[in-house]
Scaffold this active site. Structure first.
Site, PDB file in Angstrom:
ATOM      1  N   TRP A 151      47.540  68.454  18.214  1.00 15.22           N
ATOM      2  CA  TRP A 151      46.120  68.109  18.066  1.00 15.22           C
ATOM      3  C   TRP A 151      45.271  69.386  18.112  1.00 15.22           C
ATOM      4  O   TRP A 151      44.981  69.909  19.185  1.00 15.22           O
ATOM      5  CB  TRP A 151      45.689  67.148  19.181  1.00 15.22           C
ATOM      6  N   HIS A 183      41.790  62.146  19.183  1.00 13.47           N
ATOM      7  CA  HIS A 183      42.312  60.826  18.829  1.00 13.47           C
ATOM      8  C   HIS A 183      41.621  59.786  19.701  1.00 13.47           C
ATOM      9  O   HIS A 183      40.859  60.141  20.609  1.00 13.47           O
ATOM     10  CB  HIS A 183      43.848  60.765  18.979  1.00 13.47           C
ATOM     11  N   ARG A 211      39.252  66.894  14.486  1.00 11.48           N
ATOM     12  CA  ARG A 211      40.320  67.901  14.624  1.00 11.48           C
ATOM     13  C   ARG A 211      39.933  69.179  13.901  1.00 11.48           C
ATOM     14  O   ARG A 211      39.322  69.121  12.832  1.00 11.48           O
ATOM     15  CB  ARG A 211      41.648  67.373  14.074  1.00 11.48           C
ATOM     16  N   GLN A 250      39.828  56.709  13.736  1.00 13.44           N
ATOM     17  CA  GLN A 250      41.076  56.035  14.099  1.00 13.44           C
ATOM     18  C   GLN A 250      40.758  54.677  14.716  1.00 13.44           C
ATOM     19  O   GLN A 250      39.634  54.421  15.145  1.00 13.44           O
ATOM     20  CB  GLN A 250      41.852  56.854  15.149  1.00 13.44           C
ATOM     21  N   VAL A 287      54.057  57.720  24.628  1.00 13.16           N
ATOM     22  CA  VAL A 287      54.858  56.505  24.399  1.00 13.16           C
ATOM     23  C   VAL A 287      56.344  56.841  24.516  1.00 13.16           C
ATOM     24  O   VAL A 287      56.754  57.971  24.271  1.00 13.16           O
ATOM     25  CB  VAL A 287      54.579  55.887  22.995  1.00 13.16           C
ATOM     26  N   ALA A 333      51.338  50.642  22.280  1.00 15.42           N
ATOM     27  CA  ALA A 333      50.096  51.271  21.826  1.00 15.42           C
ATOM     28  C   ALA A 333      50.314  51.745  20.405  1.00 15.42           C
ATOM     29  O   ALA A 333      51.446  52.018  19.991  1.00 15.42           O
ATOM     30  CB  ALA A 333      49.752  52.459  22.723  1.00 15.42           C
TER      31      ALA A 333
HETATM   32  C1  FA5 Z   1      47.716  60.139  16.952  1.00 17.72           C
HETATM   33  O1  FA5 Z   1      46.575  60.605  16.880  1.00 17.72           O
HETATM   34  C2  FA5 Z   1      48.112  59.250  18.071  1.00 17.72           C
HETATM   35  N1  FA5 Z   1      47.066  59.194  19.044  1.00 17.72           N
HETATM   36  C3  FA5 Z   1      48.469  57.875  17.535  1.00 17.72           C
HETATM   37  C4  FA5 Z   1      49.185  57.017  18.529  1.00 17.72           C
HETATM   38  C5  FA5 Z   1      48.486  56.151  19.315  1.00 17.72           C
HETATM   39  C6  FA5 Z   1      50.556  57.077  18.651  1.00 17.72           C
HETATM   40  C7  FA5 Z   1      49.127  55.349  20.237  1.00 17.72           C
HETATM   41  C8  FA5 Z   1      51.209  56.316  19.576  1.00 17.72           C
HETATM   42  C9  FA5 Z   1      50.507  55.435  20.346  1.00 17.72           C
HETATM   43  P1  FA5 Z   1      48.461  61.147  14.683  1.00 17.72           P
HETATM   44  O2  FA5 Z   1      48.091  62.539  14.969  1.00 17.72           O
HETATM   45  O3  FA5 Z   1      49.670  60.924  13.866  1.00 17.72           O
HETATM   46  O4  FA5 Z   1      48.623  60.234  15.985  1.00 17.72           O
HETATM   47  O5  FA5 Z   1      47.228  60.444  13.974  1.00 17.72           O
HETATM   48  C10 FA5 Z   1      47.236  59.063  13.680  1.00 17.72           C
HETATM   49  C11 FA5 Z   1      46.653  58.813  12.285  1.00 17.72           C
HETATM   50  O6  FA5 Z   1      45.378  59.399  12.171  1.00 17.72           O
HETATM   51  C12 FA5 Z   1      47.460  59.467  11.160  1.00 17.72           C
HETATM   52  O7  FA5 Z   1      48.495  58.642  10.742  1.00 17.72           O
HETATM   53  C13 FA5 Z   1      46.437  59.642  10.086  1.00 17.72           C
HETATM   54  O8  FA5 Z   1      46.283  58.456   9.354  1.00 17.72           O
HETATM   55  C14 FA5 Z   1      45.182  59.861  10.863  1.00 17.72           C
HETATM   56  N2  FA5 Z   1      44.830  61.290  10.886  1.00 17.72           N
HETATM   57  C15 FA5 Z   1      45.317  62.258  11.662  1.00 17.72           C
HETATM   58  N3  FA5 Z   1      44.755  63.443  11.392  1.00 17.72           N
HETATM   59  C16 FA5 Z   1      43.867  63.219  10.418  1.00 17.72           C
HETATM   60  C17 FA5 Z   1      42.937  64.032   9.682  1.00 17.72           C
HETATM   61  N4  FA5 Z   1      42.770  65.317   9.936  1.00 17.72           N
HETATM   62  N5  FA5 Z   1      42.181  63.449   8.731  1.00 17.72           N
HETATM   63  C18 FA5 Z   1      42.308  62.135   8.469  1.00 17.72           C
HETATM   64  N6  FA5 Z   1      43.149  61.304   9.120  1.00 17.72           N
HETATM   65  C19 FA5 Z   1      43.912  61.835  10.078  1.00 17.72           C
END
Ligand code: FA5
Length: 341
Positions: A156, A170, A196, A210, A255, A309
């Site tokens: 992140w 997130h 981010r 999200q 998780v 989650a």
């Molecule tokens: C997370 O942020 C975790 N908090 C998700 C999670 C929650 C996992 C609960 C387990 C349990 P990740 O970094 O993969 O996961 O981001 C989740 C989703 O956010 C991605 O699949 C994507 O669709 C979206 N996302 C992430 N970064 C970006 C970005 N820079 N721009 C647009 N969408 C994004």
């Protein structure tokens, strides 16, 4: 006397025909038919006349009086008709003419997607919780089993604020905040803005959205099977049909085990297309069973509760649903793009 009456008549008729306004017509009426008019004077003079004269002149005078009155009425009607005709020509109303379109606004496609997701989860009994955009390190990282200096923090890229706080990377910190205030069992989703420190490209923005999901109950009451069925219902609500779902192992510190969820491409039924990049599957979200360390970080007894989650990108869902292949279009404020939705 007769000549005099004839003259009065001619003059009156000539003036009536030359008149062009209501006021002018009223003046003529007073002049020729009023109490002080010449014709009235003639009638007043009747009393000094012989019986025959009275009869004859009286008759003629009355005829002339009637003629003048009729001429005035005709003129009045004529002027009114002319006035209406002019008005009609000037302000013609065509009731069959199509009305002017009043521009009506509509919700942004991302807002629509968010409402759709909220409706689906609400129908499954989930509460909608609201988190904060400025977070502290504890809720965004430490309490989620991402301690300082842990390599997982690299997942992140963070906007740090001068006071040590940060813009949440997130929606997961709301898991912690909600459990600090509420004891299980519960089921919530948390839609919201996330940030981010990333360069933008077709699938990434530094500001995006999200939706977090969290469902927790006493140990033994919630399993991966429950999670799968909630996901199946979510996908059915989103795409309007039953779609196969698959879980792939993945890693998120909060998780255990962690999964990546794929859904069978709703557009090509798994055959492969532009939307699923010819794989037949669409990667939709990250998820997993809540790590016991998250429970203990909010003061819940280890092993007493279990839950799942998940976190999904709202832009990602909107892109899949609309077939838009560049996330930046949602933020470009180009009316030609937005008006399509
Ligand atoms: C997370 O942020 C975790 N908090 C998700 C999670 C929650 C996992 C609960 C387990 C349990 P990740 O970094 O993969 O996961 O981001 C989740 C989703 O956010 C991605 O699949 C994507 O669709 C979206 N996302 C992430 N970064 C970006 C970005 N820079 N721009 C647009 N969408 C994004």
């Amino acid at each position: 006397m007769k000549d005099k009456i004839e003259k009065i008549k001619k003059a009156a008729l000539a003036e009536i025909s030359a008149v062009e306004s209501d006021e002018g017509l009223e003046e003529v009426r007073v002049k020729y038919l009023g109490r002080k008019s010449e014709l009235t004077e003639v009638l007043k003079g009747l009393r000094d006349m012989s019986v025959e004269e009275k009869k004859e002149i009286g008759q003629i005078s009355n005829l002339v009086k009637n003629e003048i009155e009729s001429a005035i009425i005709r003129k009045e009607t004529e002027m009114k008709e002319k006035e209406f005709a002019e008005l009609d020509a000037k302000e013609k109303i065509d009731v069959t003419y199509p009305g002017e379109k009043v521009p009506v606004g509509h919700l942004h496609p991302l807002t629509k997607t968010r409402y759709e997701v909220e409706d689906i989860f609400r129908s499954m009994g989930f509460l909608i919780a609201d988190g904060r955009e400025v977070e502290d390190e504890f809720h965004n990282f430490d309490a989620l089993n991402i301690p300082q200096n842990h390599p997982a923090r690299d997942m992140w890229d963070t906007f740090w604020l001068k006071d040590g706080n940060l813009l949440r990377t997130h929606t997961s910190p709301m898991q912690v905040r909600f459990m600090e205030e509420n004891k299980p069992p519960f089921r919530i989703i948390v839609p919201g803005r996330t940030f981010r420190f990333e360069n933008s490209d077709a699938t990434h923005e530094s500001n995006f959205h999200q939706v977090e999901g969290l469902m927790v109950d006493e140990s033994g009451k919630l399993t991966v099977a429950n999670f799968k069925s909630v996901m199946a219902e979510f996908m059915k609500g989103l795409f309007g049909k039953e779609l196969e779902i698959r879980l792939r192992p993945s890693y998120f510190p909060f998780v255990e085990p962690g999964f990546e969820i794929d859904v069978a491409c709703p557009y090509c039924a798994g055959k492969g297309c532009r939307i699923c990049k010819m794989t037949g599957w669409i990667e939709i979200l990250g998820a997993g069973m809540v790590n016991q360390k998250v429970f203990t970080s909010v003061g819940l007894e280890e092993g007493k509760y279990e839950g799942f989650a998940f976190g999904v990108g709202l832009e990602r869902i909107a892109m899949i649903k609309t077939g838009v292949n560049d996330l930046r279009l949602f933020y470009g404020n180009d009316m030609r793009f937005l008006e399509q939705f």
